[in-house]
Write an enzyme that holds these catalytic residues in place. Structure first.
Site, PDB file in Angstrom:
ATOM      1  NE  ARG A   1      -7.303   2.789  23.680  1.00  0.00           N
ATOM      2  CZ  ARG A   1      -8.609   2.853  23.848  1.00  0.00           C
ATOM      3  NH1 ARG A   1      -9.289   1.798  24.193  1.00  0.00           N
ATOM      4  NH2 ARG A   1      -9.245   3.983  23.686  1.00  0.00           N
TER       5      ARG A   1
ATOM      6  CG  HIS B   1      -5.593  -1.617   9.550  1.00  0.00           C
ATOM      7  ND1 HIS B   1      -5.291  -2.957   9.640  1.00  0.00           N
ATOM      8  CD2 HIS B   1      -5.948  -1.232  10.798  1.00  0.00           C
ATOM      9  CE1 HIS B   1      -5.433  -3.338  10.886  1.00  0.00           C
ATOM     10  NE2 HIS B   1      -5.832  -2.322  11.608  1.00  0.00           N
TER      11      HIS B   1
ATOM     12  CD  GLU C   1       0.716   4.074  14.219  1.00  0.00           C
ATOM     13  OE1 GLU C   1       1.241   5.092  13.734  1.00  0.00           O
ATOM     14  OE2 GLU C   1       0.824   2.951  13.710  1.00  0.00           O
TER      15      GLU C   1
ATOM     16  CE  LYS D   1      -0.767   0.218   5.005  1.00  0.00           C
ATOM     17  NZ  LYS D   1       0.005   1.388   5.328  1.00  0.00           N
TER      18      LYS D   1
ATOM     19  CG  MET E   1      -1.201  -2.396  10.307  1.00  0.00           C
ATOM     20  SD  MET E   1      -1.854  -0.727  10.331  1.00  0.00           S
ATOM     21  CE  MET E   1      -2.047  -0.450  12.075  1.00  0.00           C
ATOM     22  CG  LEU E   2      -5.383  -6.025   6.477  1.00  0.00           C
ATOM     23  CD1 LEU E   2      -5.732  -5.957   5.003  1.00  0.00           C
ATOM     24  CD2 LEU E   2      -6.635  -5.863   7.315  1.00  0.00           C
TER      25      LEU E   2
ATOM     26  CG  ASP F   1      -0.239   5.148   6.021  1.00  0.00           C
ATOM     27  OD1 ASP F   1       0.117   4.207   5.309  1.00  0.00           O
ATOM     28  OD2 ASP F   1       0.254   5.370   7.141  1.00  0.00           O
TER      29      ASP F   1
HETATM   30  O1  LIG Z   1       1.340   0.372   7.582  1.00  0.00           O
HETATM   31  C1  LIG Z   1       1.535   1.066   8.548  1.00  0.00           C
HETATM   32  O2  LIG Z   1       1.670   0.506   9.765  1.00  0.00           O
HETATM   33  C2  LIG Z   1       2.392   1.160  10.787  1.00  0.00           C
HETATM   34  C3  LIG Z   1       2.036   0.461  12.088  1.00  0.00           C
HETATM   35  O3  LIG Z   1       2.482  -0.834  12.050  1.00  0.00           O
HETATM   36  P1  LIG Z   1       3.071  -1.543  13.332  1.00  0.00           P
HETATM   37  O4  LIG Z   1       3.369  -2.919  12.897  1.00  0.00           O
HETATM   38  O5  LIG Z   1       4.271  -0.757  13.732  1.00  0.00           O
HETATM   39  O6  LIG Z   1       1.986  -1.441  14.354  1.00  0.00           O
HETATM   40  C4  LIG Z   1       2.067   2.625  10.823  1.00  0.00           C
HETATM   41  O7  LIG Z   1       2.854   3.272  11.783  1.00  0.00           O
HETATM   42  C5  LIG Z   1       2.314   3.218   9.462  1.00  0.00           C
HETATM   43  O8  LIG Z   1       1.950   4.577   9.414  1.00  0.00           O
HETATM   44  C6  LIG Z   1       1.481   2.523   8.423  1.00  0.00           C
HETATM   45  O9  LIG Z   1       1.838   2.954   7.129  1.00  0.00           O
END
Ligand SMILES: O=C1O[C@H](COP(=O)(O)O)[C@@H](O)[C@H](O)[C@H]1O
Length: 407
Positions: free
Chosen positions: A257, A164, A142, A74, A105-106, A159
């Site tokens: 969270r 997601h 985040e 993506k 994330m999926l 994003d």
């Molecule tokens: O795809 C993304 O995911 C991250 C968060 O992933 P994580 O595995 O660190 O929880 C996100 O920070 C980013 O913006 C987004 O593009």
């Protein structure tokens, strides 16, 4: 590591260099020999280069005998139009079943658990509709900054929301698929995405965290790319008519969270009403699917406080993953979400990857808000870095009659 490295090779070639792709193909043929080898291409390349690289692979480097699959990171375009163009280019060289659009994330347990919980337990699915569910909240919060990433106007809607959040909602709300086959699941996801009402800009709160000096963040000064979005979505079908789906997705917030909260309706004519206290919302059941912190599945239920008298308490039935799966199954090895998804690509299981029609349906939902931002340069509401996000989100929850979930 040595054994692994001895099987890796590096070929230098530009993004739009057909000759470079031919050399890659020759190298692979040399390694594969006469075996019926298959090929996976993982395209972690800038968006601008994606079509060139994919087309060159399509023309020059597909597996001669086995299958070829391409993984695309993506974002899947910038809006409906650019995404359509991208899809057309990919489909001119590959069949749909060869394309895997990845959103790591999926690959989380939480996501797979949405369907496992719904379709392998008797207790949830009969309640899974507008008669029993009052609202659903999807929260991705985040604590980190994303200044560099969102400085080009791309923003959190494109994003994270587009793939997601909307995929999560689709898996949570789709009708039971006829099997676990990827196409059966994708058929159901696309139906529910197409039933989702286009997001009214009045139902979206955009935010951007301030710099440490308290002003608009210099790094994203000229960008209207939001770092936060709260939104109220509705699914106009028989199962979900009138149920608000409240989404909160943001970075630079107080807490890390990631969770889904399904709030059930009040018990009609509850004979324990007087024992619950003045806030009847405290007595409603809630299912919480938590990814972070501390992966867990929780169900809030009412029970009696021990001792004399009859006071009710809403406590959580708690399936804490680290207790159950790390301690009970001693050989439990947590897998990374990329590991899970790449394994799915090898297996040819595409149910956690978006099909072209899903991508288009998701852009369609978000288009009114994205168009509004692009045309009118809608200024996001500024919020403190490390705070709780724009205050407008609280008003949005109130407008849709949804009790704010704990922070
Ligand atoms: O795809 C993304 O995911 C991250 C968060 O992933 P994580 O595995 O660190 O929880 C996100 O920070 C980013 O913006 C987004 O593009």
């Amino acid at each position: 590591m040595d054994a692994f490295l001895s099987r890796t090779y590096y070929i230098n070639g530009g993004y739009d260099n057909r000759e470079g792709m031919t050399r890659l193909d020759e190298k692979m043929k040399h390694i594969e020999g006469v075996s019926k080898a298959s090929r996976i291409f993982y395209l972690s390349v800038p968006q601008e280069a994606l079509v060139d690289v994919a087309c060159n692979i399509g023309d020059k480097a597909q597996a001669p005998q086995g299958w070829t699959r391409i993984i695309v990171e993506k974002p899947f375009g910038f809006n409906s139009y650019s995404s359509h163009q991208l899809t057309q280019s990919l489909l001119s060289k590959f069949e749909e079943r060869q394309i895997y659009r990845i959103d790591h994330m999926l690959g989380r347990n939480l996501i797979e658990n949405l369907t496992v919980l719904r379709f392998s337990n008797l207790v949830f699915e009969p309640l899974w509709n507008r008669t029993y569910i009052r609202n659903v909240q999807v929260i991705v919060s985040e604590s980190v900054a994303q200044t560099a990433k969102y400085s080009d106007g791309y923003g959190i809607i494109r994003d994270i929301f587009h793939s997601h959040i909307l995929q999560t909602i689709a898996l949570l709300t789709m009708e039971p698929p006829i099997s676990l086959d990827g196409e059966d699941i994708r058929n159901e996801k696309v139906k529910v995405l197409r039933s989702t009402r286009r997001l009214d800009p009045a139902d979206a709160i955009l935010g951007q965290y301030k710099s440490s000096s308290g002003d608009k963040n210099e790094a994203i000064l000229n960008s209207v790319g939001p770092t936060y979005c709260a939104a109220a979505l509705y699914i106009d079908n028989a199962r979900w008519d009138g149920v608000p789906f409240l989404v909160r997705v943001g970075t630079g917030l107080i807490k890390h969270r990631v969770e889904i909260r399904v709030q059930f309706r009040h018990v009609p004519g509850n004979i324990y009403r007087d024992n619950i206290g003045i806030n009847i919302d405290l007595g409603t059941n809630e299912l919480i699917l938590r990814d972070e912190p501390d992966e867990a599945i929780l169900v809030k239920i009412n029970n009696k406080v021990p001792g004399l008298g009859l006071q009710l308490d809403a406590s959580e039935l708690n399936l804490l993953y680290k207790d159950r799966h790390v301690l009970v199954f001693l050989n439990f090895v947590p897998t990374h979400s990329y590991e899970h998804l790449i394994h799915d690509v090898i297996d040819g299981d595409n149910h956690l990857f978006m099909r072209s029609d899903e991508v288009a349906a998701a852009w369609n939902i978000l288009s009114p808000v994205l168009d509004e931002i692009d045309k009118h340069h809608t200024a996001p509401e500024l919020y403190e870095f490390g705070g709780r996000g724009p205050v407008g989100a609280y008003y949005l929850w109130a407008k849709h009659g949804v009790p704010w979930a704990d922070d």
